[in-house]
Scaffold this motif. Structure first.
Motif, PDB file in Angstrom:
ATOM      1  N   ASP A 314       0.835  -1.205   0.000  1.00 55.10           N
ATOM      2  CA  ASP A 314       0.000   0.000   0.000  1.00 55.10           C
ATOM      3  C   ASP A 314       0.866   1.251   0.000  1.00 55.10           C
ATOM      4  O   ASP A 314       0.607   2.215  -0.726  1.00 55.10           O
ATOM      5  N   ASN A 315       1.922   1.230   0.817  1.00 61.10           N
ATOM      6  CA  ASN A 315       2.809   2.385   0.884  1.00 61.10           C
ATOM      7  C   ASN A 315       3.670   2.525  -0.360  1.00 61.10           C
ATOM      8  O   ASN A 315       4.014   3.645  -0.768  1.00 61.10           O
ATOM      9  N   ARG A 317       2.724   1.903  -3.413  1.00 54.34           N
ATOM     10  CA  ARG A 317       1.885   2.590  -4.396  1.00 54.34           C
ATOM     11  C   ARG A 317       1.845   4.089  -4.114  1.00 54.34           C
ATOM     12  O   ARG A 317       1.891   4.922  -5.034  1.00 54.34           O
ATOM     13  N   ARG A 318       1.757   4.442  -2.848  1.00 54.98           N
ATOM     14  CA  ARG A 318       1.757   5.850  -2.463  1.00 54.98           C
ATOM     15  C   ARG A 318       3.113   6.493  -2.759  1.00 54.98           C
ATOM     16  O   ARG A 318       3.182   7.623  -3.241  1.00 54.98           O
ATOM     17  N   GLN A 323       2.399  10.284  -3.053  1.00 56.44           N
ATOM     18  CA  GLN A 323       1.311  10.542  -2.112  1.00 56.44           C
ATOM     19  C   GLN A 323       1.818  10.349  -0.680  1.00 56.44           C
ATOM     20  O   GLN A 323       2.823   9.673  -0.457  1.00 56.44           O
TER      21      GLN A 323
END
Length: 335
Positions: A314-315, A317-318, A323
């Motif tokens: 998840d991180n 992708r950020r 992001q």
């Protein structure tokens, strides 16, 4: 993007990471010492997945931009050179919510039903009469649980405690900001902060302790939380209360806790963390009948790295999309 993991990754972990960053170069090697970590990252990388960080991250790990810790706490890292760098640091907060919340309820249930006494009697081959338990066993239902530190673990503990019919109180640094801003698996915890009947701030810890039959301490170790619960707090605690500590040993003044256990002000304690680990053989906690202790294993489970890699993905992708990262550590607060 080059990713270095200082732990061995299984094929399913690599697949999870590649799904988030298809073009990544992944190098994984178990590192058991600081020297091994330094040697592994010396050729440079963009991202680390690790429990440990290099001693000199700016010079020892060329190009390093972000460290994803595999631990929920960052105190072992922020006590070193990482604190003075601009390298992003994120924790694994959220991946421990289920095992540690379950451990906390198990400790509370063991104490409430005096299972720990029966296990000790079993080892002595002693049959205890049921009448001995009639005046010392309580239900969790209808009791009050005070949670000191309302992060991912505290919130999942609250959800489970609510299912047992307990009233939940919570203490957090900013009691007015009730939402969970960290990584949380779907269906777990208390994302909006609606479970506690009342919130308290750090300066109100004596108040929450006065009202709680059970206390769960889930604080990280920082300059602000060291010996957060000491002699004054144990003097204020509800007589006969049971304290569970799964945060860090140093957030409780161990000598003050032992004194409260000995004089009966504190009914009992479930301890997974201690001021000094391993717990010294001469510690009186080993032999106290009202203490349940374990060797800092409340977060252990077979799916640890599965959950850690889900968070990491998840991180990633950020990170690739520029992001904000989840569980980003603020050096000012230490978590």
């Amino acid at each position: 993007m080059k990713i270095i993991a200082t732990v061995a990754l299984q094929p399913q972990h690599r697949a999870t990471i590649y799904n988030a960053a298809p073009d990544a170069e992944i190098v994984d090697r178990p590192c058991r010492t600081q020297d091994e970590v330094t040697a592994l990252v010396s050729q440079g990388c963009d991202v680390m997945l690790t429990f440990r960080t290099p001693d000199d991250p700016l010079r020892g790990a060329p190009g390093l931009k972000w460290v994803q810790l595999l631990s929920a706490g960052a105190d072992h890292v922020l006590s070193g050179p990482m604190k003075a760098t601009t390298i992003s640091l994120t924790t694994a907060s959220g991946i421990h919510a289920t095992p540690i919340a379950e451990y906390t309820l198990a400790s509370m249930l063991s104490y409430a039903h005096r299972i720990h006494l029966s296990i000790r009697a079993q080892l002595r081959h002693e049959w205890l009469r049921s009448g001995q338990f009639m005046s010392i066993i309580d239900d969790l239902r209808g009791r009050t649980l005070g949670i000191i530190g309302y992060g991912s673990i505290g919130r999942e503990t609250a959800r489970l405690a609510q299912a047992f019919g307990m009233t939940v109180l919570a203490l957090k640094r900013d009691p007015h900001d009730r939402k969970d801003h960290g990584w949380t698996p779907p269906g777990l915890g208390d994302p909006e902060g609606t479970i506690p009947q009342q919130f308290f701030g750090p300066g109100e810890r004596e108040e929450i302790l006065r009202e709680s039959d059970y206390v769960s301490v889930t604080l990280p170790l920082t300059d602000h939380t060291r010996k957060f619960i000491g002699a004054r707090e144990f003097a204020a605690i509800k007589p006969g209360a049971f304290v569970v500590n799964i945060g860090r040993g140093e957030v409780i003044d161990e000598a003050a806790m032992i004194a409260a256990l000995k004089d009966g002000k504190l009914g009992g304690a479930g301890l997974d963390v201690f001021e000094h680990e391993p717990l010294p053989a001469e510690s009186p906690l080993w032999d106290m009948e009202n203490v349940i202790l374990t060797p800092h294993m409340s977060g252990a489970n077979r799916g640890y790295m599965d959950h850690a890699c889900e968070l990491f993905a998840d991180n990633l992708r950020r990170f690739a999309a520029n992001q904000p990262l989840l569980n980003l550590v603020d050096p000012k607060w230490g978590y």
